[in-house]
Design a protein around this motif. Structure first.
Motif, PDB file in Angstrom:
ATOM      1  N   ASP A 194      -4.273  24.093   8.316  1.00 40.88           N
ATOM      2  CA  ASP A 194      -3.736  24.286   6.948  1.00 40.88           C
ATOM      3  C   ASP A 194      -4.863  23.850   5.562  1.00 40.88           C
ATOM      4  O   ASP A 194      -5.375  22.737   6.131  1.00 40.88           O
ATOM      5  N   ALA A 232       1.549  21.013   7.695  1.00 39.02           N
ATOM      6  CA  ALA A 232       1.419  21.618   6.196  1.00 39.02           C
ATOM      7  C   ALA A 232       1.339  20.639   5.168  1.00 39.02           C
ATOM      8  O   ALA A 232       1.724  19.707   5.278  1.00 39.02           O
ATOM      9  N   VAL A 236      -3.925  33.410   4.501  1.00 39.09           N
ATOM     10  CA  VAL A 236      -3.264  32.021   4.186  1.00 39.09           C
ATOM     11  C   VAL A 236      -3.794  31.631   2.846  1.00 39.09           C
ATOM     12  O   VAL A 236      -4.988  31.574   2.765  1.00 39.09           O
ATOM     13  N   ARG A 261       5.409  27.594   8.254  1.00 38.11           N
ATOM     14  CA  ARG A 261       3.968  27.539   8.538  1.00 38.11           C
ATOM     15  C   ARG A 261       3.530  28.734   7.800  1.00 38.11           C
ATOM     16  O   ARG A 261       3.776  28.891   6.645  1.00 38.11           O
ATOM     17  N   ARG A 262       3.271  28.743   8.023  1.00 37.56           N
ATOM     18  CA  ARG A 262       2.305  29.222   7.809  1.00 37.56           C
ATOM     19  C   ARG A 262       2.641  30.053   6.384  1.00 37.56           C
ATOM     20  O   ARG A 262       2.438  29.568   5.292  1.00 37.56           O
ATOM     21  N   ARG A 302       3.960  28.272   2.303  1.00 34.59           N
ATOM     22  CA  ARG A 302       2.456  28.202   1.294  1.00 34.59           C
ATOM     23  C   ARG A 302       3.330  28.843  -0.076  1.00 34.59           C
ATOM     24  O   ARG A 302       3.168  28.323  -0.990  1.00 34.59           O
ATOM     25  N   THR A 343      -3.759  29.509  -0.805  1.00 32.12           N
ATOM     26  CA  THR A 343      -3.616  28.154  -1.247  1.00 32.12           C
ATOM     27  C   THR A 343      -3.948  28.191  -2.584  1.00 32.12           C
ATOM     28  O   THR A 343      -4.994  28.952  -3.057  1.00 32.12           O
TER      29      THR A 343
END
Length: 395
Positions: A145, A189, A391, A36-37, A41, A393
């Motif tokens: 997510d 996820a 987080v 996770r997290r 990523r 992305t």
């Protein structure tokens, strides 16, 4: 043993393994050690990740999909494309980011703060980037997510584990689809292709500490298994997968390999990750992915890997995997994510104050392989509950 004592003991254990423990809360929650997290990523940082086959087959557990408005047809979102915008975005005036933080092909799509829950354990408060307002907005979700391209997010209602996950359209900030796998879910996820999801199922709240099952060497979590689903149809298969023995913390979410062909789960041993195929069968680890202790993992081109140290630090060494030589030694505490092949998002403390408690007075930075540092956010205290955890992305 109460929650605070358990957190303290777990932090002490993790501190002994780390040079500069700038995110102890995140690690204890399993957000850094659990795919996770945070680590998971970074493993999705391939800009050319292609779509892979959706897992659908005989014997699949029934999966239902519900539109947010039952009388309306189910909406769809076009396949994601990564933004060509690689501009630098900072928010230096905020301890907790308000405006978008981004560099290269990567952005802080969301962040959370952690607090002690009313019935023990930890509760996250999530802040999700809203492209309409251009700011991070507080959300009601217990877990989320964000998909590559930042067009949609997968969200979970509290309390955890929950019977369904939602697909949130970031443009409208509305849930366009609910997906259920017939199991209660505590983690989710996105795959690197931005189309598939792995949902991690639990019997109990994955953020509440409980005595290890089977004694001190037994698994501490209540993970029951996982399902890989297609975000557009909700179809997938549930597979049983119990907790990995010896892993600290009950959250043991599954994440994706760089290619999106395999899944991985965290461990507290060496190697740091164990890999599975999409049916839950153990698989050999892809090259250099199992030993990626720094959250950033491999660079997008697969040639560079950050390593903790050397001591006394703060320092992270960037190794060139092609030549075996050191590409750089950077004065940072943690390598969080790659912006591109030459720049990293990192955590760093105040210059000349990175000793004692000063190591926890830190902020998010952008650092080049030549050591040029650009601050991205204001300072905060990372050793206390209530600090913020980014987080990352692809934007």
């Amino acid at each position: 043993m109460n929650t605070e004592t358990q957190i303290k003991n777990a932090c002490a254990h993790l501190s002994a393994r780390a040079q500069v423990p700038a995110d102890l809360t995140d690690r204890v929650l399993g957000a850094a050690s659990a795919p996770r997290r945070r680590v998971r990523r970074s493993l999705g940082y391939s800009l050319a990740a292609g779509a892979a086959a959706v897992l659908v087959g005989a014997g699949a557990v029934a999966v239902t999909t519900q539109g947010s408005a039952p009388k309306r047809p189910v909406q769809t979102i076009a396949p994601v494309t990564l933004s060509s915008d690689t501009s630098l975005r900072t928010d230096l005036g905020s301890t907790f980011p308000r405006h978008l933080v981004a560099a290269g092909h990567t952005a802080v799509a969301a962040y959370y703060t952690a607090h002690k829950g009313p019935s023990g354990g930890i509760r996250r408060t999530w802040y999700l980037y809203d492209p309409g307002s251009g700011t991070y907005e507080k959300t009601p979700w217990a877990y989320l997510d964000v998909a590559p391209g930042m067009h949609q997010a997968a969200v979970i209602e509290g309390p955890l584990p929950a019977p369904r996950i939602g697909i949130l359209d970031l443009a409208t900030q509305k849930v366009i689809r609910w997906i259920s796998i017939g199991q209660k879910v505590g983690g989710v996820a996105w795959a690197p292709d931005g189309r598939r999801l792995v949902l991690t199922a639990y019997a109990k709240d994955p953020d509440v500490f409980s005595p290890p099952v089977g004694g001190p060497d037994g698994p501490a979590g209540s993970r029951t298994g996982f399902a890989v689903v297609d975000s557009a149809t909700g179809r997938g298969t549930f597979h049983a997968l119990p907790p990995h023995p010896g892993t600290i913390g009950p959250r043991q979410d599954l994440g994706w390999s760089r290619s999106g062909a395999l899944l991985w789960a965290p461990t507290e041993t060496d190697p740091a990750k164990v890999f599975y195929d999409l049916n839950g069968r153990p698989q050999p680890a892809p090259a250099h992915e199992a030993d990626a202790m720094e959250e950033a993992g491999l660079s997008p081109n697969g040639r560079l890997q950050p390593k903790f140290g050397p001591r006394p630090g703060p320092a992270v060494t960037i190794k060139n995997l092609t030549t075996g030589k050191t590409a750089a030694i950077l004065p940072i505490e943690q390598a969080k994510a790659w912006a591109d092949d030459g720049r990293l998002f990192a955590i760093g403390c105040a210059v000349k104050k990175c000793t004692g408690k000063g190591e926890f007075h830190n902020r998010l930075l952008l650092v080049t392989l030549h050591g040029k540092i650009t601050p991205l956010t204001g300072y905060h205290r990372s050793d206390k509950l209530g600090s913020w955890v980014p987080v990352f992305t692809h934007r």
